[in-house]
Design a protein around this motif. Structure first.
Motif, mmCIF file in Angstrom:
data_model
loop_
_atom_site.group_PDB
_atom_site.id
_atom_site.type_symbol
_atom_site.label_atom_id
_atom_site.label_comp_id
_atom_site.label_asym_id
_atom_site.label_seq_id
_atom_site.Cartn_x
_atom_site.Cartn_y
_atom_site.Cartn_z
ATOM 1 N N LYS A 1 0.834 -1.202 0.000
ATOM 2 C CA LYS A 1 0.000 0.000 0.000
ATOM 3 C C LYS A 1 0.871 1.255 0.000
ATOM 4 O O LYS A 1 1.899 1.312 0.668
ATOM 5 C CB LYS A 1 -0.922 0.004 1.225
ATOM 6 C CG LYS A 1 -1.755 -1.272 1.398
ATOM 7 C CD LYS A 1 -2.674 -1.522 0.217
ATOM 8 C CE LYS A 1 -3.596 -2.692 0.459
ATOM 9 N NZ LYS A 1 -2.909 -4.003 0.535
ATOM 10 N N THR A 2 0.433 2.244 -0.773
ATOM 11 C CA THR A 2 1.126 3.541 -0.743
ATOM 12 C C THR A 2 0.576 4.374 0.412
ATOM 13 O O THR A 2 -0.598 4.252 0.783
ATOM 14 C CB THR A 2 0.912 4.293 -2.069
ATOM 15 O OG1 THR A 2 -0.489 4.411 -2.331
ATOM 16 C CG2 THR A 2 1.571 3.557 -3.216
ATOM 17 N N SER A 3 1.424 5.226 0.940
ATOM 18 C CA SER A 3 1.015 6.063 2.066
ATOM 19 C C SER A 3 0.138 7.222 1.602
ATOM 20 O O SER A 3 0.189 7.640 0.434
ATOM 21 C CB SER A 3 2.254 6.632 2.773
ATOM 22 O OG SER A 3 2.937 7.531 1.920
ATOM 23 N N GLU B 1 2.293 10.101 0.295
ATOM 24 C CA GLU B 1 2.807 9.945 -1.061
ATOM 25 C C GLU B 1 1.718 10.222 -2.098
ATOM 26 O O GLU B 1 1.968 10.870 -3.123
ATOM 27 C CB GLU B 1 3.363 8.530 -1.254
ATOM 28 C CG GLU B 1 3.757 8.164 -2.680
ATOM 29 C CD GLU B 1 4.867 9.016 -3.262
ATOM 30 O OE1 GLU B 1 5.109 8.925 -4.477
ATOM 31 O OE2 GLU B 1 5.503 9.791 -2.510
ATOM 32 N N GLU B 2 0.504 9.753 -1.835
ATOM 33 C CA GLU B 2 -0.588 10.011 -2.768
ATOM 34 C C GLU B 2 -0.894 11.506 -2.851
ATOM 35 O O GLU B 2 -1.162 12.037 -3.941
ATOM 36 C CB GLU B 2 -1.832 9.214 -2.364
ATOM 37 C CG GLU B 2 -1.617 7.705 -2.449
ATOM 38 C CD GLU B 2 -2.917 6.931 -2.541
ATOM 39 O OE1 GLU B 2 -3.991 7.569 -2.638
ATOM 40 O OE2 GLU B 2 -2.874 5.689 -2.546
ATOM 41 N N GLY C 1 -2.982 4.737 -11.379
ATOM 42 C CA GLY C 1 -2.350 5.833 -10.654
ATOM 43 C C GLY C 1 -3.227 7.056 -10.703
ATOM 44 O O GLY C 1 -4.463 6.961 -10.738
ATOM 45 N N PRO D 1 2.144 6.751 -7.656
ATOM 46 C CA PRO D 1 2.757 6.936 -6.332
ATOM 47 C C PRO D 1 3.796 5.866 -6.046
ATOM 48 O O PRO D 1 3.633 4.706 -6.419
ATOM 49 C CB PRO D 1 1.557 6.816 -5.372
ATOM 50 C CG PRO D 1 0.365 7.131 -6.214
ATOM 51 C CD PRO D 1 0.681 6.620 -7.581
ATOM 52 N N LYS D 2 4.885 6.259 -5.388
ATOM 53 C CA LYS D 2 5.953 5.322 -5.046
ATOM 54 C C LYS D 2 5.596 4.554 -3.778
ATOM 55 O O LYS D 2 4.931 5.068 -2.879
ATOM 56 C CB LYS D 2 7.271 6.081 -4.863
ATOM 57 C CG LYS D 2 7.791 6.706 -6.167
ATOM 58 C CD LYS D 2 9.082 7.461 -5.926
ATOM 59 C CE LYS D 2 9.682 7.944 -7.252
ATOM 60 N NZ LYS D 2 8.753 8.787 -8.020
ATOM 61 N N VAL D 3 6.067 3.313 -3.733
ATOM 62 C CA VAL D 3 5.778 2.430 -2.603
ATOM 63 C C VAL D 3 7.015 2.320 -1.718
ATOM 64 O O VAL D 3 8.120 2.045 -2.211
ATOM 65 C CB VAL D 3 5.358 1.029 -3.092
ATOM 66 C CG1 VAL D 3 5.112 0.099 -1.908
ATOM 67 C CG2 VAL D 3 4.115 1.129 -3.972
ATOM 68 N N ASN E 1 4.802 -1.643 -10.273
ATOM 69 C CA ASN E 1 5.061 -1.831 -8.848
ATOM 70 C C ASN E 1 5.051 -3.314 -8.486
ATOM 71 O O ASN E 1 4.336 -4.114 -9.103
ATOM 72 C CB ASN E 1 4.002 -1.096 -8.013
ATOM 73 C CG ASN E 1 4.234 0.406 -7.982
ATOM 74 O OD1 ASN E 1 5.365 0.872 -8.103
ATOM 75 N ND2 ASN E 1 3.166 1.176 -7.837
#
Length: 467
Positions: free
Chosen positions: A202-204, A207-208, A283, A306-308, A397
């Motif tokens: 999950k992305t934070s 970050e989103e 995304g 978004p980066k993980v 990802n």
């Protein structure tokens, strides 16, 4: 091999012109190799189909193009190549008569992409490319490619129009199957069902929000500061496939393309408007609506993924390890675990079972299975659960999965009840082929067609000589 080569010819380069009525009249009185199209003289007119001509050099260039691509043309005759060109021009001519419209922007973007791909893959310079196709300058080369791509697109749209609404009923499917002699019925290879559970890191929220804020700033830069949307696509978009086209896609209200979230936003915009950031499975996007042409919308978009964080990757793997252990310990079934834990929307509600995109059921034929999926399950025994596998989603990802194989059925002769969906697809294909054949037969008779010189000696499958 010959058939596969011929089927791909629509993507190959060939010279062509749209002709006027004066040229049609000229072809009626002379088969000489010198014809006039407007103020331009063309040597070696092999055929005229409606508003199009086919040159001797079209076939020569098609052969050169196939060789340049490393394809073997063994067993493919000039007459076969010529026949395919006749079909393409027949489709294109009637697409124009039926007022089928294609996107100018999409075609030019495709030309740009083709040129870039050729230069990148061949390692040749533009001058070498022009010499290969005997063109004096880049502009004339691109214009010829534009006309070729437009003709091919028109042909493709015409074919789609012919078969788009064709369907088969259960009764037609039954009759099709019963017409096949028992000793000639198709054999279907070994089949099985594949199910899986997927857990994605999950992305934070932070970050989103960073991604959303960046897209909002892009929007402000274009609308208020005069920045180029296309430049921002090239510099920042994570949709690598669309970067060569400046992020361009052409959407049609009647032919769904792209995910629903993308379509809904695109169709809500006015020309020149840029959307607020929105989320899809790929995304976050913003869309610039460039042009509306009836039912077609030319849009450009920027995608940011978004980066993980590494900690999220580790947590996802540990969660799947716990789920796998619960299944092997008998605490929960694979199906219930998929419904409760899996992050894959397409299979979650199905208890983890993958749906075959061709047959729309759960069965996969081993010999026709996607090579990547086959590689993931080839060593699994019936009912065995795989170890945790690392994979990538459509955004690139990392994700983690476990798989299981069940309900293996060995190779067998087609059975109406068991293989109904496959038989239905065969019946549908036959009906489409008949529709195409009927259309070609009628349109050949209704269309001005002139075949010159040696090509009149070809043995055609269609009645191009109208004998």
């Amino acid at each position: 091999m010959a058939l596969s080569l011929i089927s791909c010819l629509s993507s190959n380069l060939s010279a062509q012109e749209i002709i006027n009525d004066e040229v049609k009249d000229a072809t009626k009185t002379s088969d000489s190799v010198l014809k006039t199209v407007g103020a331009k003289k063309i040597d070696g007119v092999a055929a005229v189909v409606g508003d199009f001509v086919i040159l001797d050099t079209d076939i020569d260039r098609t052969i050169l193009q196939l060789k340049a691509q490393g394809a073997s043309i063994e067993g493919v005759t000039r007459c076969q190549l010529f026949g395919k060109l006749l079909e393409d021009k027949l489709y294109a001519h009637h697409a124009i008569q039926d007022s089928i419209v294609v996107s100018d922007a999409e075609i030019r973007a495709n030309v740009d992409y083709q040129v870039e791909q050729f230069l990148a893959q061949s390692g040749k310079s533009m001058d070498e490319l022009l010499a290969f196709y005997n063109k004096p300058d880049e502009r004339s080369f691109r214009e010829e490619m534009y006309e070729i791509n437009k003709s091919n697109k028109l042909a493709s749209e015409m074919q789609n129009k012919i078969v788009d609404e064709i369907e088969v009923t259960p009764e037609e499917t039954r009759q099709f199957f019963n017409r096949i002699p028992e000793d000639q019925r198709p054999t279907f290879g070994t089949e099985l069902k594949v199910s899986r559970i997927v857990i994605e890191p999950k992305t934070s929220e932070e970050e989103e929000q960073r991604v959303i804020d960046q897209l909002k700033q892009f929007r402000v830069d274009v609308l208020e500061n005069g920045s180029s949307f296309r430049s921002k696509v090239v510099l920042y978009s994570d949709d690598k496939a669309s970067i060569p086209n400046g992020g361009l896609y052409t959407l049609n209200r009647k032919k769904p393309r792209m995910v629903k979230e993308f379509r809904d936003v695109a169709f809500s915009l006015q020309e020149g408007e840029i959307s607020e950031p929105f989320k899809s499975d790929f995304g976050y996007h913003i869309i610039f609506l460039e042009k509306i042409r009836g039912q077609e919308y030319d849009v450009r978009h920027i995608l940011l993924i978004p980066k993980v964080a590494e900690s999220a990757v580790l947590a996802a793997k540990e969660e799947l390890e716990r789920v796998r252990q619960r299944i092997t310990d008998g605490e929960i079934t694979f199906e219930d675990a998929a419904r409760e834990y899996s992050d894959e929307k397409e299979t979650k509600s199905e208890g983890g079972f993958l749906i075959n995109p061709v047959t729309q059921d759960y069965n996969f034929e081993l010999t026709k299975m996607d090579p990547e999926l086959y590689g993931q399950i080839q060593n699994l025994k019936e009912g065995e659960i795989s170890l945790i596998q690392t994979d990538r989603d459509h955004t690139g990802n990392v994700k983690f999965q476990i798989l299981r194989v069940t309900d293996r059925v060995d190779e067998h002769v087609a059975d109406y009840s068991r293989d109904y969906l496959k038989i239905k697809e065969l019946a549908l294909n036959e009906k489409r082929f008949k529709a195409i054949d009927k259309w070609q037969t009628e349109k050949i008779l209704d269309t001005y067609i002139k075949i010159n010189g040696e090509y009149r000696d070809c043995e055609f499958t269609n009645n191009w000589l109208k004998k």
